[in-house]
Scaffold this active site. Structure first.
Site, short mmCIF file in Angstrom:
data_model
loop_
_atom_site.label_atom_id
_atom_site.label_comp_id
_atom_site.label_asym_id
_atom_site.label_seq_id
_atom_site.Cartn_x
_atom_site.Cartn_y
_atom_site.Cartn_z
N GLY A 19 100.43 -7.56 19.57
CA GLY A 19 101.35 -8.41 19.98
C GLY A 19 101.02 -10.08 20.03
N ASN A 21 101.91 -12.49 17.85
CA ASN A 21 103.09 -13.03 17.30
C ASN A 21 103.91 -13.09 18.59
OD1 ASN A 21 103.23 -14.19 14.58
ND2 ASN A 21 102.48 -12.06 14.33
N ARG A 91 107.57 0.27 12.73
CA ARG A 91 108.39 1.39 12.39
C ARG A 91 109.78 0.84 11.44
NH1 ARG A 91 107.95 6.26 14.45
NH2 ARG A 91 106.40 5.48 15.91
N ASN A 107 111.98 -10.79 10.93
CA ASN A 107 110.87 -10.23 10.97
C ASN A 107 109.68 -11.15 10.40
OD1 ASN A 107 108.75 -8.09 10.76
ND2 ASN A 107 109.19 -7.97 8.64
N HIS A 109 106.41 -11.15 7.86
CA HIS A 109 105.64 -10.49 7.03
C HIS A 109 104.56 -10.94 6.45
CE1 HIS A 109 104.95 -7.09 4.33
NE2 HIS A 109 104.95 -8.03 3.33
N SER A 136 105.81 -14.76 5.71
CA SER A 136 107.02 -15.14 5.58
C SER A 136 107.88 -14.64 6.73
CB SER A 136 107.82 -14.45 4.14
OG SER A 136 106.93 -14.77 3.33
N ALA A 173 98.53 -18.95 10.70
CA ALA A 173 99.65 -19.48 10.19
C ALA A 173 100.97 -18.72 10.75
CB ALA A 173 99.79 -19.46 8.70
N GLU A 174 100.98 -17.38 10.92
CA GLU A 174 101.88 -16.88 11.33
C GLU A 174 102.51 -17.30 12.83
OE1 GLU A 174 102.04 -12.49 11.26
OE2 GLU A 174 100.44 -12.41 9.85
#
Ligand code: GRF
Length: 188
Positions: A19, A21, A91, A107, A109, A136, A173-174
């Site tokens: 978790g 992010n 999922r 989302n 990715h 992305s 970076a995310e």
């Protein structure tokens, strides 16, 4: 926080694991109404609980995907969610679920889409000899990792990089990209 004068949608975050992010989104000040996990043992859930966030954890094992998704849908709506942010949610959502939240799911990715949809993105980028990897944020549609790209961040692939070293660079970076792009998405 949301109030009567503020029409910014509240966010529901779906996770499956550590978790990080989710933590970046919460720490950015985005109004998170609920954190949902398909894995009751997801490490990120304890962090969310400690922050006082509403948490809903349910495994589809035993009850089946349709019943699981109905319960998730109900929890999100009960919490007043307007936008769903997938954050390491491992999922696949059913077409039916995506249709019920059309245009309201995003989302993150770990690749520069449209390259490397699906799994093992970092190993594939290294094997291809790419000069850069990245991440992305995209809209979620019925096509896996196929919706409109809302924002991207590139990082260099260094000599000697392994999937793990590249993943760590991309993850940083995310954490910068996702809050910025989600805030833009929420205000559009
Ligand atoms: C991230 O790399 C994300 O892009 C991918 O899975 C990882 C989740 O990490 N989909 P975390 O659970 O947010 O720490």
């Amino acid at each position: 926080m949301s109030n009567d004068l503020d029409s910014t949608p509240r966010v529901g975050i779906l996770i499956s694991g550590r978790g990080s992010n989710m933590m970046a989104l919460v720490d950015s000040g985005i109004d998170v109404a609920i954190v949902v996990s398909d894995r009751p043992d997801a490490a990120g859930l304890d962090w969310a609980r400690n922050r006082g966030l509403t948490v809903f954890a349910l495994s589809p094992k035993g009850i089946g995907k349709a019943a699981y998704e109905r319960a998730v849908d109900a929890a999100l709506r009960e919490a007043g969610v307007g936008v769903i942010a997938l954050a390491g949610y491992m999922r696949l959502l059913s077409d039916d679920f995506v249709a019920r939240w059309r245009g309201q799911i995003v989302n993150i990715h770990p690749s520069l889409l449209p390259r490397y949809k699906g799994l093992d993105t970092h190993a594939r980028a290294i094997a291809a000899g790419d000069a850069a990897g990245g991440c992305s944020v995209h809209a979620v549609t019925e096509e896996l990792d196929g919706g409109e790209v809302l924002g991207q961040s590139a990082v260099p692939i260094e000599p000697g990089d392994t999937p793990d070293t590249l993943a760590a660079r991309v993850l940083a970076a995310e954490h910068a990209l996702y809050p910025r792009v989600l805030k833009e998405f929420l205000s559009r």
